[in-house]
Design a protein around this motif. Structure first.
Motif, mmCIF file in Angstrom:
data_model
loop_
_atom_site.group_PDB
_atom_site.id
_atom_site.type_symbol
_atom_site.label_atom_id
_atom_site.label_comp_id
_atom_site.label_asym_id
_atom_site.label_seq_id
_atom_site.Cartn_x
_atom_site.Cartn_y
_atom_site.Cartn_z
ATOM 1 N N MET A 1 0.820 -1.198 0.000
ATOM 2 C CA MET A 1 0.000 0.000 0.000
ATOM 3 C C MET A 1 0.865 1.264 0.000
ATOM 4 S SD MET A 1 -2.911 1.057 2.763
ATOM 5 C CE MET A 1 -4.301 1.945 2.155
ATOM 6 N N ILE A 2 1.741 1.405 0.988
ATOM 7 C CA ILE A 2 2.644 2.556 1.058
ATOM 8 C C ILE A 2 4.028 2.054 1.432
ATOM 9 C CG2 ILE A 2 0.811 4.190 1.671
ATOM 10 C CD1 ILE A 2 1.895 4.073 4.586
ATOM 11 N N ASN A 3 5.011 2.938 1.322
ATOM 12 C CA ASN A 3 6.378 2.580 1.717
ATOM 13 C C ASN A 3 7.028 3.774 2.419
ATOM 14 O OD1 ASN A 3 7.208 4.400 -0.288
ATOM 15 N ND2 ASN A 3 7.480 2.794 -1.813
ATOM 16 N N ARG A 4 8.281 3.588 2.798
ATOM 17 C CA ARG A 4 9.022 4.629 3.507
ATOM 18 C C ARG A 4 9.074 5.922 2.702
ATOM 19 N NH1 ARG A 4 13.834 6.918 3.015
ATOM 20 N NH2 ARG A 4 14.854 7.759 4.876
ATOM 21 N N ASP A 5 9.311 5.821 1.397
ATOM 22 C CA ASP A 5 9.421 7.023 0.568
ATOM 23 C C ASP A 5 8.131 7.846 0.597
ATOM 24 O OD1 ASP A 5 12.010 6.354 -0.078
ATOM 25 O OD2 ASP A 5 11.503 5.522 -2.042
ATOM 26 N N MET A 123 -8.560 -0.971 19.325
ATOM 27 C CA MET A 123 -8.692 -0.935 17.866
ATOM 28 C C MET A 123 -7.519 -1.679 17.245
ATOM 29 S SD MET A 123 -11.369 1.146 17.330
ATOM 30 C CE MET A 123 -11.183 1.676 15.643
ATOM 31 N N SER A 124 -7.734 -2.192 16.064
ATOM 32 C CA SER A 124 -6.678 -2.837 15.305
ATOM 33 C C SER A 124 -6.911 -2.553 13.823
ATOM 34 C CB SER A 124 -6.683 -4.348 15.550
ATOM 35 O OG SER A 124 -5.691 -4.977 14.753
ATOM 36 N N LYS A 125 -5.913 -1.957 13.203
ATOM 37 C CA LYS A 125 -5.969 -1.649 11.770
ATOM 38 C C LYS A 125 -4.597 -1.920 11.174
ATOM 39 C CE LYS A 125 -10.147 0.019 11.605
ATOM 40 N NZ LYS A 125 -11.208 -0.648 10.880
ATOM 41 N N PRO A 126 -4.537 -2.213 9.879
ATOM 42 C CA PRO A 126 -3.223 -2.354 9.247
ATOM 43 C C PRO A 126 -2.413 -1.071 9.451
ATOM 44 C CG PRO A 126 -4.946 -3.153 7.784
ATOM 45 C CD PRO A 126 -5.631 -2.475 8.939
ATOM 46 N N MET A 127 -1.144 -1.249 9.813
ATOM 47 C CA MET A 127 -0.274 -0.097 10.065
ATOM 48 C C MET A 127 -0.253 0.849 8.870
ATOM 49 S SD MET A 127 1.658 1.442 12.183
ATOM 50 C CE MET A 127 3.168 2.321 12.488
ATOM 51 N N ALA A 128 -0.156 0.318 7.664
ATOM 52 C CA ALA A 128 -0.108 1.169 6.469
ATOM 53 C C ALA A 128 -1.374 2.010 6.350
ATOM 54 C CB ALA A 128 0.104 0.322 5.222
ATOM 55 N N MET A 129 -2.521 1.457 6.718
ATOM 56 C CA MET A 129 -3.769 2.212 6.662
ATOM 57 C C MET A 129 -3.771 3.310 7.728
ATOM 58 S SD MET A 129 -7.727 1.049 7.216
ATOM 59 C CE MET A 129 -7.801 0.056 5.748
ATOM 60 N N ALA A 130 -3.271 2.998 8.911
ATOM 61 C CA ALA A 130 -3.227 3.996 9.985
ATOM 62 C C ALA A 130 -2.322 5.165 9.592
ATOM 63 C CB ALA A 130 -2.747 3.356 11.284
ATOM 64 N N VAL A 131 -1.191 4.866 8.976
ATOM 65 C CA VAL A 131 -0.265 5.925 8.555
ATOM 66 C C VAL A 131 -0.886 6.755 7.431
ATOM 67 C CG1 VAL A 131 1.989 6.388 7.503
ATOM 68 C CG2 VAL A 131 1.790 4.706 9.350
ATOM 69 N N THR A 132 -1.545 6.099 6.497
ATOM 70 C CA THR A 132 -2.224 6.821 5.422
ATOM 71 C C THR A 132 -3.298 7.738 6.001
ATOM 72 O OG1 THR A 132 -1.778 5.022 3.865
ATOM 73 C CG2 THR A 132 -3.529 6.564 3.273
ATOM 74 N N HIS A 133 -4.059 7.220 6.965
ATOM 75 C CA HIS A 133 -5.077 8.049 7.629
ATOM 76 C C HIS A 133 -4.438 9.259 8.299
ATOM 77 C CE1 HIS A 133 -8.184 9.500 10.261
ATOM 78 N NE2 HIS A 133 -7.335 9.380 11.258
ATOM 79 N N PHE A 134 -3.331 9.059 8.968
ATOM 80 C CA PHE A 134 -2.609 10.125 9.661
ATOM 81 C C PHE A 134 -2.322 11.290 8.708
ATOM 82 C CE2 PHE A 134 1.904 11.457 10.580
ATOM 83 C CZ PHE A 134 1.664 12.220 11.707
#
Length: 168
Positions: A1-5, A123-134
């Motif tokens: 979904m997302i990466n470091r870059d 709550m539990s969500k995929p980390m990539a989704m949480a970061v995208t939400h942020f």
């Protein structure tokens, strides 16, 4: 979904946007910052205060560092003045950039588990989704501030990601 870059780019974008925004906010009459404009959080200062609170809360989940001492219901009243917000915003933007620059691919895998005071449950969500939400949450509320600035008769910062300076 997302990466470091992606995270590094969005952290840079966040800093760039907040730096630009600060200049426009400083040019306003202080009464304009607290005027209720009918937005979700009412005023410009209340909205940027909530945005800071959200960033602080999410960063505590991502980097294990400090979290807000105030509840979500108090998130709009953290800062008595723009100057206080500006100093804390600068520090938070640095924290976000350092976190993003130190990410590894594995840090974005798996689930993020946290207790949500707003929903009153774990709550539990995929980390990539949480970061995208942020990052999306930041953009959403800065858009509200952009609208309030123009309603106040001010110009507003360029917010297009494609126009972010390379050196920022």
């Amino acid at each position: 979904m997302i990466n470091r870059d992606y995270c590094v780019t969005m952290a840079r974008y966040n800093s760039w946007q907040n730096k630009q925004l600060t200049g426009f906010l400083e040019a306003l009459d202080p009464a304009e910052l607290t005027r209720d404009r009918g937005a979700f959080f009412g005023s410009i200062l209340a909205t940027i205060s909530h945005l800071y609170w959200g960033d602080h809360m999410w960063m505590s989940r991502f980097d294990g560092g400090s979290k807000p001492t105030q509840s979500a219901s108090e998130s709009t009243t953290l800062f008595p003045t723009l100057a206080v917000w500006s100093a804390e915003r600068f520090r938070m933007d640095g924290r976000i950039r350092i976190w993003a620059e130190n990410l590894r691919s594995v840090d974005l895998a798996g689930d993020l588990i946290w207790f949500s005071g707003i929903s009153g449950r774990e709550m539990s969500k995929p980390m990539a989704m949480a970061v995208t939400h942020f990052f999306n949450h930041q953009t959403h509320h800065r858009g509200q501030v952009h609208a309030m600035l123009t309603a106040a008769g001010s110009k507003a910062p360029v917010s297009d990601l494609a126009f972010m300076p390379d050196s920022f």
